[in-house]
Scaffold this active site. Structure first.
Site, mmCIF file in Angstrom:
data_model
loop_
_atom_site.group_PDB
_atom_site.id
_atom_site.type_symbol
_atom_site.label_atom_id
_atom_site.label_comp_id
_atom_site.label_asym_id
_atom_site.label_seq_id
_atom_site.Cartn_x
_atom_site.Cartn_y
_atom_site.Cartn_z
ATOM 1 N N GLU A 156 -34.428 21.085 27.468
ATOM 2 C CA GLU A 156 -34.585 19.750 26.865
ATOM 3 C C GLU A 156 -33.462 18.813 27.331
ATOM 4 O OE1 GLU A 156 -34.841 21.652 22.924
ATOM 5 O OE2 GLU A 156 -36.665 20.480 22.584
ATOM 6 N N GLY A 183 -33.067 24.279 24.265
ATOM 7 C CA GLY A 183 -32.265 23.053 24.256
ATOM 8 C C GLY A 183 -31.674 22.729 25.619
ATOM 9 N N GLU A 187 -38.482 29.052 22.522
ATOM 10 C CA GLU A 187 -38.339 28.943 21.067
ATOM 11 C C GLU A 187 -39.415 29.714 20.303
ATOM 12 O OE1 GLU A 187 -37.837 26.446 23.170
ATOM 13 O OE2 GLU A 187 -36.327 25.038 22.418
ATOM 14 N N ALA A 238 -30.136 26.112 22.437
ATOM 15 C CA ALA A 238 -29.320 25.864 21.252
ATOM 16 C C ALA A 238 -28.721 27.203 20.835
ATOM 17 C CB ALA A 238 -30.185 25.286 20.143
HETATM 18 N N1 COA Z 1 -27.525 31.209 21.671
HETATM 19 C C1 COA Z 1 -26.477 31.988 21.379
HETATM 20 N N2 COA Z 1 -26.006 32.932 22.221
HETATM 21 C C2 COA Z 1 -26.649 33.086 23.388
HETATM 22 C C3 COA Z 1 -27.756 32.309 23.745
HETATM 23 C C4 COA Z 1 -28.200 31.320 22.816
HETATM 24 N N3 COA Z 1 -29.217 30.521 23.078
HETATM 25 N N4 COA Z 1 -28.191 32.699 24.972
HETATM 26 C C5 COA Z 1 -27.363 33.697 25.359
HETATM 27 N N5 COA Z 1 -26.432 33.933 24.409
HETATM 28 C C6 COA Z 1 -25.355 34.916 24.426
HETATM 29 C C7 COA Z 1 -25.861 36.320 24.226
HETATM 30 O O1 COA Z 1 -26.060 36.579 22.859
HETATM 31 C C8 COA Z 1 -24.732 37.105 24.819
HETATM 32 O O2 COA Z 1 -23.665 37.111 23.919
HETATM 33 P P1 COA Z 1 -22.819 38.483 23.631
HETATM 34 O O3 COA Z 1 -22.250 38.845 24.970
HETATM 35 O O4 COA Z 1 -21.794 38.062 22.629
HETATM 36 O O5 COA Z 1 -23.825 39.481 23.154
HETATM 37 C C9 COA Z 1 -24.301 36.256 25.997
HETATM 38 O O6 COA Z 1 -24.772 34.940 25.722
HETATM 39 C C10 COA Z 1 -24.901 36.698 27.319
HETATM 40 O O7 COA Z 1 -26.293 36.746 27.175
HETATM 41 P P2 COA Z 1 -27.178 38.050 27.521
HETATM 42 O O8 COA Z 1 -28.419 37.992 26.701
HETATM 43 O O9 COA Z 1 -26.355 39.279 27.401
HETATM 44 O O10 COA Z 1 -27.497 37.779 29.065
HETATM 45 P P3 COA Z 1 -28.740 38.326 29.891
HETATM 46 O O11 COA Z 1 -28.469 37.976 31.309
HETATM 47 O O12 COA Z 1 -29.068 39.715 29.531
HETATM 48 O O13 COA Z 1 -30.000 37.420 29.400
HETATM 49 C C11 COA Z 1 -31.106 35.360 28.803
HETATM 50 C C12 COA Z 1 -30.026 36.061 29.660
HETATM 51 C C13 COA Z 1 -31.002 33.875 29.033
HETATM 52 C C14 COA Z 1 -32.495 35.849 29.219
HETATM 53 C C15 COA Z 1 -30.867 35.726 27.309
HETATM 54 O O14 COA Z 1 -29.506 35.482 26.992
HETATM 55 C C16 COA Z 1 -31.703 34.927 26.350
HETATM 56 O O15 COA Z 1 -32.903 35.189 26.215
HETATM 57 N N6 COA Z 1 -31.088 33.936 25.660
HETATM 58 C C17 COA Z 1 -31.730 33.146 24.661
HETATM 59 C C18 COA Z 1 -32.614 32.097 25.285
HETATM 60 C C19 COA Z 1 -33.320 31.305 24.219
HETATM 61 O O16 COA Z 1 -34.144 31.824 23.472
HETATM 62 N N7 COA Z 1 -33.040 29.996 24.162
HETATM 63 C C20 COA Z 1 -33.658 29.105 23.238
HETATM 64 C C21 COA Z 1 -32.825 28.999 22.013
HETATM 65 S S1 COA Z 1 -33.550 27.867 20.870
#
Ligand code: COA
Length: 249
Positions: free
Chosen positions: A103, A100, A123, A55
């Protein structure tokens, strides 16, 4: 044989599900439900890195308790609509499927993953918890112990581990992912559409019932399918040693 391919397309945010994307997904699946020409769906994510990375954390960060509850109920309803589409839905998990996104993949009927896929429910690392039925679908898919390990650590599992525990059905190289999902969907769609619909209903609804009641549901759906032209056509085609021509009636 026509089917839809839905691509969640916010690659700059790793296809994170904001409210607008969720509304668009809901509208797309509502359309498929009412369109007999769409016999099945493949769901995937745009870009090389992610299926759906969760999400949208930006939206979650400002929500009030009431908004959080409403967002959760809305999201659960959208995923229920996917699960109860009555036509096969395959997730082609092409990278991160987190929160999400995991999910969403679990609401699909079958999951094919590319070798770079990583799944999980992070989460808890954000001080929140699953809100789109992840606690329930993950426990049902992989069992309570494995589900709780994933849910409580928030750690990702790689594609091989996801396959080992039954979270995904198959793992294929990235460049073969869509072809593999299409090939699997075509095999399903060669069968009677009503057979698919009633089987999905028997499994989806039956798993939530006591066994005897679920058996009764199955018998009732079996009786119903005996009234269809597809039943006559399928059995007749076998006896006449020819391929069946199902009409979904
Ligand atoms: N919501 C909003 N933005 C998200 C996102 C999310 N769930 N997951 C990734 N993004 C965004 C990042 O903020 C980043 O945006 P920016 O370039 O404007 O800063 C962009 O997507 C790229 O992500 P980034 O973190 O730079 O890539 P990465 O390869 O270094 O890491 C992940 C990848 C998946 C490990 C990392 O993005 C992450 O941990 N995301 C969140 C996962 C999460 O907690 N999901 C559950 C949400 S309830």
């Amino acid at each position: 044989m026509s089917y839809a391919i839905v691509t969640v397309n916010r690659p700059d945010k790793l296809n994170a599900l904001n409210d607008r994307t969720m509304e668009e997904l809901d509208a797309a699946f509502a359309g498929f439900a009412g369109d007999p020409a769409t016999r099945g769906v493949i769901l995937t994510g745009a870009g090389e890195k992610a299926f759906v990375a969760g999400a949208d954390i930006g939206e979650l960060s400002t929500q009030s308790p009431v908004e959080g509850k409403e967002r959760s109920i809305r999201g659960q309803g959208i995923l229920d609509r996917i699960e109860n589409l009555g036509k096969p839905v395959i997730a082609a998990v092409n990278g991160f499927a987190l929160g999400g996104g995991c999910e969403l993949a679990m609401a699909c009927h079958v999951r094919i993953a590319s070798e770079n896929a990583r799944l999980g429910t992070p989460e808890v690392k954000l001080g929140i918890m699953c809100g789109y039925a992840g606690t329930q679908r993950l426990s049902r898919l992989v069992g309570k112990g494995r589900a709780l390990e994933i849910l409580l650590t928030g750690e990702m599992v790689d594609a091989a581990e996801a396959h080992r525990i039954g979270l995904v059905n198959k793992v294929v190289p990235r460049d073969k992912l869509l072809a593999e999902a299409e090939s699997l969907l075509r095999k399903m769609l060669a069968n009677g559409p009503l057979s698919l619909r009633f089987t999905l209903e028997a499994v989806n609804a039956g798993l939530e019932m006591p066994f005897a009641q679920a058996q009764y549901l199955e018998a009732t759906l079996f009786g119903l399918i005996c009234t269809t032209g597809d039943m006559k056509e399928g059995t007749q085609a076998f006896l006449e040693k020819r391929p069946p021509n199902f009409r979904g009636k």
